[in-house]
Design a protein around this motif. Structure first.
Motif, mmCIF file in Angstrom:
data_model
loop_
_atom_site.group_PDB
_atom_site.id
_atom_site.type_symbol
_atom_site.label_atom_id
_atom_site.label_comp_id
_atom_site.label_asym_id
_atom_site.label_seq_id
_atom_site.Cartn_x
_atom_site.Cartn_y
_atom_site.Cartn_z
ATOM 1 N N ASP A 48 0.819 -1.221 0.000
ATOM 2 C CA ASP A 48 0.000 0.000 0.000
ATOM 3 C C ASP A 48 0.852 1.269 0.000
ATOM 4 N N ALA A 49 2.165 1.115 0.160
ATOM 5 C CA ALA A 49 3.079 2.261 0.122
ATOM 6 C C ALA A 49 3.759 2.391 -1.241
ATOM 7 N N VAL A 50 3.374 1.551 -2.195
ATOM 8 C CA VAL A 50 3.830 1.688 -3.579
ATOM 9 C C VAL A 50 2.685 2.354 -4.334
ATOM 10 N N ILE A 51 2.922 3.599 -4.733
ATOM 11 C CA ILE A 51 1.839 4.417 -5.271
ATOM 12 C C ILE A 51 2.098 4.774 -6.727
ATOM 13 N N PRO A 52 1.227 4.312 -7.624
ATOM 14 C CA PRO A 52 1.367 4.671 -9.042
ATOM 15 C C PRO A 52 1.015 6.135 -9.270
ATOM 16 N N LEU A 53 1.778 6.800 -10.095
ATOM 17 C CA LEU A 53 1.482 8.186 -10.447
ATOM 18 C C LEU A 53 1.684 8.345 -11.945
ATOM 19 N N ILE A 54 0.591 8.208 -12.675
ATOM 20 C CA ILE A 54 0.624 8.281 -14.130
ATOM 21 C C ILE A 54 0.684 9.742 -14.554
ATOM 22 N N THR A 55 1.397 10.006 -15.623
ATOM 23 C CA THR A 55 1.513 11.348 -16.161
ATOM 24 C C THR A 55 0.131 11.905 -16.483
ATOM 25 N N VAL A 56 -0.111 13.113 -16.017
ATOM 26 C CA VAL A 56 -1.389 13.788 -16.252
ATOM 27 C C VAL A 56 -1.129 15.131 -16.939
ATOM 28 N N PRO A 57 -2.146 15.676 -17.599
ATOM 29 C CA PRO A 57 -1.950 16.942 -18.313
ATOM 30 C C PRO A 57 -1.580 18.120 -17.419
ATOM 31 N N GLY A 58 -2.122 18.151 -16.202
ATOM 32 C CA GLY A 58 -1.857 19.285 -15.325
ATOM 33 C C GLY A 58 -1.363 18.851 -13.961
ATOM 34 N N VAL A 59 -0.423 19.591 -13.415
ATOM 35 C CA VAL A 59 0.179 19.258 -12.129
ATOM 36 C C VAL A 59 -0.835 19.318 -10.983
ATOM 37 N N TYR A 60 -1.904 20.083 -11.154
ATOM 38 C CA TYR A 60 -2.897 20.212 -10.097
ATOM 39 C C TYR A 60 -3.725 18.941 -9.902
ATOM 40 N N GLU A 61 -3.643 18.019 -10.832
ATOM 41 C CA GLU A 61 -4.345 16.744 -10.701
ATOM 42 C C GLU A 61 -3.598 15.777 -9.779
ATOM 43 N N VAL A 62 -2.317 16.015 -9.580
ATOM 44 C CA VAL A 62 -1.479 15.085 -8.815
ATOM 45 C C VAL A 62 -1.991 14.859 -7.391
ATOM 46 N N PRO A 63 -2.338 15.896 -6.606
ATOM 47 C CA PRO A 63 -2.842 15.620 -5.254
ATOM 48 C C PRO A 63 -4.070 14.712 -5.233
ATOM 49 N N LEU A 64 -4.938 14.841 -6.232
ATOM 50 C CA LEU A 64 -6.126 13.994 -6.297
ATOM 51 C C LEU A 64 -5.746 12.534 -6.554
ATOM 52 N N ILE A 65 -4.759 12.333 -7.409
ATOM 53 C CA ILE A 65 -4.298 10.970 -7.692
ATOM 54 C C ILE A 65 -3.652 10.360 -6.450
ATOM 55 N N LEU A 66 -2.789 11.136 -5.800
ATOM 56 C CA LEU A 66 -2.119 10.627 -4.593
ATOM 57 C C LEU A 66 -3.133 10.296 -3.509
ATOM 58 N N GLU A 67 -4.152 11.121 -3.384
ATOM 59 C CA GLU A 67 -5.187 10.851 -2.387
ATOM 60 C C GLU A 67 -5.999 9.616 -2.756
ATOM 61 N N ALA A 68 -6.235 9.404 -4.044
ATOM 62 C CA ALA A 68 -6.963 8.208 -4.481
ATOM 63 C C ALA A 68 -6.230 6.933 -4.078
ATOM 64 N N TYR A 69 -4.905 7.024 -3.965
ATOM 65 C CA TYR A 69 -4.103 5.875 -3.530
ATOM 66 C C TYR A 69 -3.781 5.943 -2.040
ATOM 67 N N ASN A 70 -4.485 6.806 -1.307
ATOM 68 C CA ASN A 70 -4.412 6.886 0.155
ATOM 69 C C ASN A 70 -3.060 7.314 0.709
ATOM 70 N N LEU A 71 -2.332 8.158 -0.023
ATOM 71 C CA LEU A 71 -1.058 8.643 0.501
ATOM 72 C C LEU A 71 -1.270 9.454 1.782
#
Length: 173
Positions: free
Chosen positions: A94-117
């Motif tokens: 659960d500490a290995v978190i995928p982070l796929i390239t997204v068009p905007g940097v502001y999407e990153v916190p939402l992705i990290l939260e989706a993986y429960n960081l």
């Protein structure tokens, strides 16, 4: 944050400081997150974990064990790849978190939260859990991704015919 490649001589003093931090302020107050690239080899159609395994080995050789690994990739990371990184880098799954390239940097916190960081950070550092409400952030990202209208912008300059002359301005726009 230490940029660059593990093992570069320029970053060694910073990595040593990171190593010493656990002893100076206590292991319960430090969480090491390693951000690494999983390159995609189009010829074989696979993501390679070897560079990540190697960088973690280098970190461990100087006394730093990542508590979490964020795996950057241009394509989706299947569960077996996540399992492999977990196993060979000695990090909980659960500490290995995928982070796929997204068009905007502001999407990153939402992705990290989706993986429960956030939950991992709260749990690992013993922080108070105030809950999470990213609704406003998600709405802002939605407005950025799907704007109501387009606004034409002109760039006026002496060298606009050269594509790299105003590259930072173009990227910012």
């Amino acid at each position: 944050e230490v940029g660059g490649t593990v093992g570069d001589i320029e970053s060694l003093p910073f990595l040593e400081a990171i190593r010493q931090m656990r002893n100076e302020i206590g292991r319960e107050n430090v969480l090491n997150i390693h951000v690494t690239l999983l390159p995609y080899i189009s010829a074989t159609g696979e993501l390679k974990t070897k560079p990540t395994q190697h960088s973690v080995k280098e970190l461990r050789s100087i006394g730093i064990q990542p508590d979490a690994i964020i795996c950057r990739s241009d394509c989706p990371i299947p569960p077996p790849i996540k399992d492999k990184v977990s196993l060979f880098c000695d990090v909980p799954r659960d500490a290995v978190i995928p982070l796929i390239t997204v068009p905007g940097v502001y999407e990153v916190p939402l992705i990290l939260e989706a993986y429960n960081l956030g939950d991992l950070l709260v749990r690992s550092l013993g922080l108070p859990d105030y809950g999470k409400d990213l609704a406003e952030w998600a709405a802002m990202v939605e407005h950025m991704v799907r704007p109501k209208e387009k606004v034409p912008i002109a760039l006026v300059g002496k060298y606009v015919e050269f594509p790299d002359s105003y590259i930072s301005v173009n990227e910012a726009l």
